[in-house]
Design an enzyme around this catalytic site. Sequence first.
Site, PDB file in Angstrom:
ATOM      1  N   ASP A   1     -77.977   0.767 -44.497  1.00 26.09           N
ATOM      2  CA  ASP A   1     -78.248  -0.633 -44.849  1.00 26.09           C
ATOM      3  C   ASP A   1     -77.993  -1.584 -43.677  1.00 26.09           C
ATOM      4  OD1 ASP A   1     -79.236  -2.614 -46.560  1.00 26.09           O
ATOM      5  OD2 ASP A   1     -77.230  -3.211 -47.173  1.00 26.09           O
TER       6      ASP A   1
ATOM      7  N   HIS B   1     -82.326   3.881 -45.394  1.00 27.17           N
ATOM      8  CA  HIS B   1     -82.339   2.478 -45.845  1.00 27.17           C
ATOM      9  C   HIS B   1     -81.715   1.600 -44.763  1.00 27.17           C
ATOM     10  CE1 HIS B   1     -82.537  -0.762 -48.917  1.00 27.17           C
ATOM     11  NE2 HIS B   1     -81.546  -1.262 -48.187  1.00 27.17           N
TER      12      HIS B   1
HETATM   13  C1  0GY Z   1     -80.122  -4.622 -49.004  1.00 25.78           C
HETATM   14  C2  0GY Z   1     -79.434  -5.624 -49.809  1.00 25.78           C
HETATM   15  C3  0GY Z   1     -79.621  -6.959 -49.799  1.00 25.78           C
HETATM   16  C4  0GY Z   1     -80.698  -7.654 -49.181  1.00 25.78           C
HETATM   17  C5  0GY Z   1     -81.975  -7.252 -49.128  1.00 25.78           C
HETATM   18  O1  0GY Z   1     -84.190  -7.486 -48.567  1.00 25.78           O
HETATM   19  C6  0GY Z   1     -83.104  -8.048 -48.626  1.00 25.78           C
HETATM   20  O2  0GY Z   1     -82.928  -9.219 -48.316  1.00 25.78           O
HETATM   21  O3  0GY Z   1     -82.306  -6.060 -49.560  1.00 25.78           O
HETATM   22  C7  0GY Z   1     -78.645  -7.773 -50.557  1.00 25.78           C
HETATM   23  O4  0GY Z   1     -78.474  -8.962 -50.219  1.00 25.78           O
HETATM   24  O5  0GY Z   1     -78.031  -7.227 -51.507  1.00 25.78           O
HETATM   25  O6  0GY Z   1     -80.515  -3.580 -49.505  1.00 25.78           O
HETATM   26  O7  0GY Z   1     -80.320  -4.853 -47.830  1.00 25.78           O
END
Ligand code: 0GY
Length: 299
Positions: free
Chosen positions: A254, A35
């Site tokens: 992440d 991820h």
């Molecule tokens: C993550 C979490 C976030 C953002 C996104 O696609 C995204 O903008 O997933 C978040 O802000 O919690 O998994 O990257």
Amino acid sequence: MLKPPAFTMDLDWRVFHPQPAKPAFVPPAGAVDAHCHVFGPGDEFPFAPERKYTPCDAGKEKLFALRDYLGFERNVVVQATCHGADNRAMIDALKASNGRARGVATVKPDISEADLAEMHEAGVRGVRFNYVKRLVDPKPDDYYRGIIDKIAKLGWHVVIYFEAADLEEKWDFFTSLPTPVIVDHMGRPDVSKPVDGPEFGLFIRFMAENDNVWSKVTCPERLSQSGPPAYDDVVPFAKAIVDRFPDRVLWGTDWPHPNMKSHIPDDGKLVDFIPRIATTPELQRKLLVDNPMRLYWKD
Ligand code: 0GY
């Protein structure tokens, strides 16, 4: 004259860690960071007009350098909401990875079979449905069903991102999905509540009753209230899932950590979180190698 950049990151944006620690934990050979994201660069891959945040640039070269530094071999690049359904930056990263990255896209129901086939060729193996309202305006179930009908044929899966409170409301839809269903960040439990309480209990039931449901045991930095670098309060939640469902868990950094407000995590310390939640070499191999390979590199 120099052209000004097309995008300026949000004023309160926190840029990823410039110099993560070298982790003490050495991931097993073939480990997958399942991820992570790329952002732009915005001048080359514009951010989507409907986005709810404008990040810093975080391109594929930096992602691949971090992969090597942390001791990983592969990445799964998940489409970030700041790029909407324009998957070009993510696909460009897959194509530049020499087969070492696979992807999860955001698509609309009118996507053509030819476009999906092209994405498959590039390494996309799933789509993401996002229910987190600060990131997107969630769509009705029928919108997503139109997508499922098209992607199930390709053997792809669905990644869902939601907050703990959403699970009850979306239960019927989520449990009706015919593909593997991968939940981001353990469904975002409130870790100040008991690990054996009703809220997390519902998530455990979701996985126990549906053997197509997987969980990413990711993002202690987002969920923790006790804070870095140990994120102690998240350990019991992630460990409970790994112990009970060792063949349906994934892990990822992440990176570049969108929308972190409290602090920006040290990616090396995040890697050191792994042996605390996957406590034997066998569990670590399943989490980091066997499971992501089965899901993303089966063909
Ligand atoms: C993550 C979490 C976030 C953002 C996104 O696609 C995204 O903008 O997933 C978040 O802000 O919690 O998994 O990257």
